[in-house]
Write a protein that holds these residues in place. Sequence first.
Motif, PDB file in Angstrom:
ATOM      1  N   GLY A 247      63.426 -50.880   3.865  1.00  0.00           N
ATOM      2  CA  GLY A 247      63.086 -52.152   3.228  1.00  0.00           C
ATOM      3  C   GLY A 247      61.591 -52.360   3.126  1.00  0.00           C
ATOM      4  N   LEU A 248      60.872 -51.932   4.155  1.00  0.00           N
ATOM      5  CA  LEU A 248      59.415 -52.102   4.156  1.00  0.00           C
ATOM      6  C   LEU A 248      58.765 -51.308   3.024  1.00  0.00           C
ATOM      7  N   VAL A 249      59.091 -50.015   2.950  1.00  0.00           N
ATOM      8  CA  VAL A 249      58.365 -49.147   2.013  1.00  0.00           C
ATOM      9  C   VAL A 249      58.869 -49.261   0.570  1.00  0.00           C
TER      10      VAL A 249
ATOM     11  N   LEU B 140      53.762 -46.625   3.696  1.00  0.00           N
ATOM     12  CA  LEU B 140      54.356 -45.427   4.291  1.00  0.00           C
ATOM     13  C   LEU B 140      53.712 -45.100   5.631  1.00  0.00           C
ATOM     14  N   VAL B 141      52.381 -45.140   5.670  1.00  0.00           N
ATOM     15  CA  VAL B 141      51.686 -44.825   6.921  1.00  0.00           C
ATOM     16  C   VAL B 141      52.019 -45.876   7.979  1.00  0.00           C
TER      17      VAL B 141
ATOM     18  N   VAL C  96      64.336 -40.459   8.388  1.00  0.00           N
ATOM     19  CA  VAL C  96      64.466 -41.430   7.297  1.00  0.00           C
ATOM     20  C   VAL C  96      63.193 -41.519   6.458  1.00  0.00           C
ATOM     21  N   LEU C  97      62.071 -41.752   7.118  1.00  0.00           N
ATOM     22  CA  LEU C  97      60.859 -42.109   6.390  1.00  0.00           C
ATOM     23  C   LEU C  97      60.171 -40.915   5.731  1.00  0.00           C
ATOM     24  N   THR C  98      60.168 -39.755   6.405  1.00  0.00           N
ATOM     25  CA  THR C  98      59.458 -38.599   5.845  1.00  0.00           C
ATOM     26  C   THR C  98      60.055 -38.163   4.498  1.00  0.00           C
TER      27      THR C  98
ATOM     28  N   GLY D 108      53.383 -38.007  -0.504  1.00  0.00           N
ATOM     29  CA  GLY D 108      54.162 -39.066   0.139  1.00  0.00           C
ATOM     30  C   GLY D 108      54.764 -38.603   1.440  1.00  0.00           C
ATOM     31  N   LEU D 109      55.265 -37.366   1.436  1.00  0.00           N
ATOM     32  CA  LEU D 109      55.814 -36.791   2.669  1.00  0.00           C
ATOM     33  C   LEU D 109      54.730 -36.699   3.740  1.00  0.00           C
TER      34      LEU D 109
END
Length: 508
Positions: A115-117, A129-130, A146-148, A165-166
């Motif tokens: 939800g944040l990104v 992302l960071v 999840v995030l990577t 992005g990764l």
Amino acid sequence: MEQSQKNGFVMRALNGIERVGNKLPHPVTLFFIFAAIVVVLSAVFSAIGVSVEDPVNEGETIAVKNLLNAEGILYLFESAVTNFTDFAPLGTVLVTMLGIGIAERSGLISAALRGLVTSVPRTLMTAALVFGGVMSSMAADAGYVVLTPLGAVLFAGLGRHPLAGLAAAFAGVSGGYSANLLLTSLDPLLGGMTQDAAAIISPDYAEGINYAMNFYFMFASVFLLTILGTWVTDKIVEPRLGTYKGSVNEDVNYLRPQEKKGLWGALIAFLLTLIGIALLVIPSWGPLRAGEANIIDAPFLNTLVPVILIVFFIPGLVYGLLTKEIKNDKDVADQLSETMATMGSYIVLAFAAAQFVSYFNESNLGTVLAVRGAAFIDATGFTGVPLILTFVVVSGFINLFIGSASAKWAIMAPVFVPMMMLSGYSPEFTQLVYRIADSTTNVISPLMPYFAIVIAFAQKYDKKVGIGTLVSTMLPYSIVFSLGWVVMMLIWMWIGLPIGPGTPIEYP
């Protein structure tokens, strides 16, 4: 030709690190080996009469105690169970993970990160992302899993290079692992080992150490790392990668209405939980205030483990109920059991580490090594900033070969915490320096547990990505994070700010 030679040297160095690291025993085996070495050394040094002046009680001496004589062998057998059950990080980590486990397994942490990104403007995508990566240390696996990959998907959807992005997400998750706006399971995990190590020099001081010892500094670090990570991504990494010419197209996994409903419910539950805890702490009649004039002196700081449990458990439970991931008490029990099942390897490691630490303390080798080491440092004049920077380099170098933060600190704390205390630095500050070095070198360590997984994510967009490619991409983050974080630490020292509640930098 010159560039090819440089690349060849880097690859050879990385391959060498990987070969040496892979030849090291498992951390559990390593601790049993170290425990055996301590027992043998205790007999040798005791036989030759090694001793030092007591750094606390003037005029008294401390001699190495033999753990291989009749009395020592009896101690080894009698203390095996209590060494384990009294190992400070054991209970604290297991209790905090009960709360964090519910928040993770109900889907709350994953949904919050997504939800944040996915809800920020395009211009703030890199920073989101960071920042999300840094905050994901609340649950170690969520950020990597999840995030990577999500960072790559989002960048690809915006027409940007997916590997940038990764890299941005990976830099936040791994390079900023120690920083957070909240206390996480890492705080009591490392804090318990720091307490045990500090007790070698001063048991009374060790009792006063609280698990929020690095909180102020790590809170501020979130914003520093977000700024630095964003700058490195936009100014160095993405321009170097160039334009992405691949053909991978994916749909972004946006939040479903049910997940949004769950997040709002969890947020309300989180705020109400904080209000409830505040009522226990802030008023003078609060049970966790106990009438103390200053909150820092109140029992509250010694109750942070159950507080962390509650702060994560209640929002996680509410989210699970609203999204139907939790339907009844059986689901809660199952999720708690699954969380504890994943802690099996940690429990085994804790048993081995507890024996090593206990033998090290009982034999007095820790005190002797600390006093002799501090005397050597004093004699060479190698103190102050050079000493701190050397400790950063040593910790970062060891991190290239031993990926587990807890395993490294269990080995290093009994040596470096007492030594730094006798050099004038508090145990809390020594732990902070270690956390900086450990985090900033995670992203370039091929032996970091999730390194191979990140490579697999990257190969989806570029089949040629290997260890060298990922390390060369992440190296700017490691360098900039290290320099920026160390400069921030030195400025913090110069100003004289506390690094946590009631936590000094210097050891009196």
